[in-house]
Scaffold this motif. Structure first.
Motif, PDB file in Angstrom:
ATOM      1  N   SER A  97       0.830  -1.207   0.000  1.00  0.00           N
ATOM      2  CA  SER A  97       0.000   0.000   0.000  1.00  0.00           C
ATOM      3  C   SER A  97       0.863   1.255   0.000  1.00  0.00           C
ATOM      4  N   ALA A 138      -7.451  -5.921  -4.477  1.00  0.00           N
ATOM      5  CA  ALA A 138      -8.420  -5.196  -3.653  1.00  0.00           C
ATOM      6  C   ALA A 138      -7.855  -3.854  -3.200  1.00  0.00           C
ATOM      7  N   VAL A 139      -6.580  -3.838  -2.847  1.00  0.00           N
ATOM      8  CA  VAL A 139      -5.940  -2.587  -2.431  1.00  0.00           C
ATOM      9  C   VAL A 139      -5.885  -1.604  -3.596  1.00  0.00           C
ATOM     10  N   HIS A 156      -7.864  -1.491  -6.185  1.00  0.00           N
ATOM     11  CA  HIS A 156      -9.224  -1.018  -6.449  1.00  0.00           C
ATOM     12  C   HIS A 156      -9.617   0.064  -5.444  1.00  0.00           C
ATOM     13  N   ARG A 157      -9.264  -0.166  -4.205  1.00  0.00           N
ATOM     14  CA  ARG A 157      -9.581   0.806  -3.150  1.00  0.00           C
ATOM     15  C   ARG A 157      -8.954   2.171  -3.452  1.00  0.00           C
ATOM     16  N   GLU A 183     -12.041   3.508  -5.976  1.00  0.00           N
ATOM     17  CA  GLU A 183     -12.850   4.108  -4.917  1.00  0.00           C
ATOM     18  C   GLU A 183     -12.296   5.452  -4.444  1.00  0.00           C
ATOM     19  N   VAL A 189      -6.435   3.592   2.379  1.00  0.00           N
ATOM     20  CA  VAL A 189      -6.215   2.238   2.868  1.00  0.00           C
ATOM     21  C   VAL A 189      -5.799   2.351   4.330  1.00  0.00           C
ATOM     22  N   TRP A 218      -9.273  -1.269   7.657  1.00  0.00           N
ATOM     23  CA  TRP A 218      -9.742  -1.796   6.364  1.00  0.00           C
ATOM     24  C   TRP A 218      -8.867  -2.961   5.921  1.00  0.00           C
TER      25      TRP A 218
END
Length: 200
Positions: A100, A169-170, A172-173, A177, A181, A185
Motif C-alpha cells: 500500500s 483489492a488494495v 481497487h480501493r 474508490e 487504505v 480496512w
C-alpha cells in the motif's frame, strides 16, 4: 551598447550529473503517475525538476528512454521479506502495508500507470509489470512456508492467488474508490481472505 537579455537557466547553481538525474527521475515518476505514458510532457518534467529541457534531452534521446531509466532507478532496490510476525495474519498485514505504501508513492503510481498503458513501448510495460509483481510476489513463497510450518495453510491453496486477490483489492480501493487504505480496512480484508486459506 545594448546588452542582450540573458534568461537564467533553470538548473543554474545545481550540481551536475547524479543530482540532476535524480531530480529528473523524480519529476518523471510524478508526471507518469499523473498523466501516464501517453500524456507525459518533457516541458512539465523540466519545470518540476527545475532544469532546462536541453538537460533532459542531452541525457535521454527519447521519452521511452527517459521513462525506462526513471522506472529502473526507482525499482532497483532489493525486495525485502516482511518480518516474521508469528502468524499468517500478521505476515499478510505487514506485506499489504508495504504494498500500500508503494502504491501511494509517486514511484508506485508510475509503475501502475506504465504497466497498464496500451501505448507504452513493450519494454516499459514489461519492466513495470515485473517490478510491480516482484514487490508482492517475491515474499510469498517464504510467507507460505512459514504458514505451513505453523499449520495455518490449507493444502491446495495457491499463495499467488491469495496475494493477487489482496493486492487487487488494495489497488481497487486506491484507484477506483479513491479511498484511503487504513489499518482497520486492511485487517478486515485479510480476515475475509483467510477464510479460504486456513485449514478447515
Amino acid at each position: 551598447m545594448v546588452r542582450k537579455k540573458v534568461t537564467p537557466r533553470r538548473d543554474a547553481g545545481r550540481a551536475r550529473g547524479e543530482v540532476v538525474s535524480r531530480a529528473v527521475f523524480a519529476a518523471t515518476l510524478e508526471e507518469l503517475g499523473a498523466f501516464g505514458v501517453e500524456g507525459l510532457s518533457i516541458e512539465r518534467i523540466a519545470e518540476r525538476a527545475q532544469v532546462n529541457k536541453t538537460s533532459i534531452y542531452r541525457r535521454f534521446a527519447t521519452h521511452d528512454a527517459l521513462i525506462l531509466a526513471a522506472l529502473e532507478h526507482a525499482t532497483a532496490g532489493v525486495v525485502s521479506l516482511p518480518p516474521d510476525t508469528g502468524s499468517l495474519r500478521g505476515d499478510l498485514l505487514a506485506l499489504l502495508k508495504r504494498v500500500s505504501a508503494l502504491l501511494i508513492h509517486p514511484a508506485g503510481r508510475a509503475i501502475v500507470r506504465a504497466s497498464a498503458s496500451l501505448g507504452a513501448e513493450p519494454r516499459i510495460m514489461l519492466l513495470a509489470q515485473q517490478r510491480l509483481t516482484a514487490q508482492a510476489m517475491l515474499p510469498v513463497e517464504q510467507l507460505v512456508e512459514r504458514a505451513r510450518s505453523r499449520g495455518e495453510w490449507r493444502e491446495g491453496v495457491r499463495g499467488e492467488m491469495l496475494v493477487f486477490a489482496l493486492v487487487g483489492a488494495v489497488m481497487h480501493r486506491l484507484s477506483m474508490e479513491r479511498a484511503k487504505v487504513t489499518g482497520p480496512w486492511l485487517a478486515s480484508l485479510v480476515d475475509m481472505m483467510l477464510l479460504g486459506v486456513v485449514p478447515r
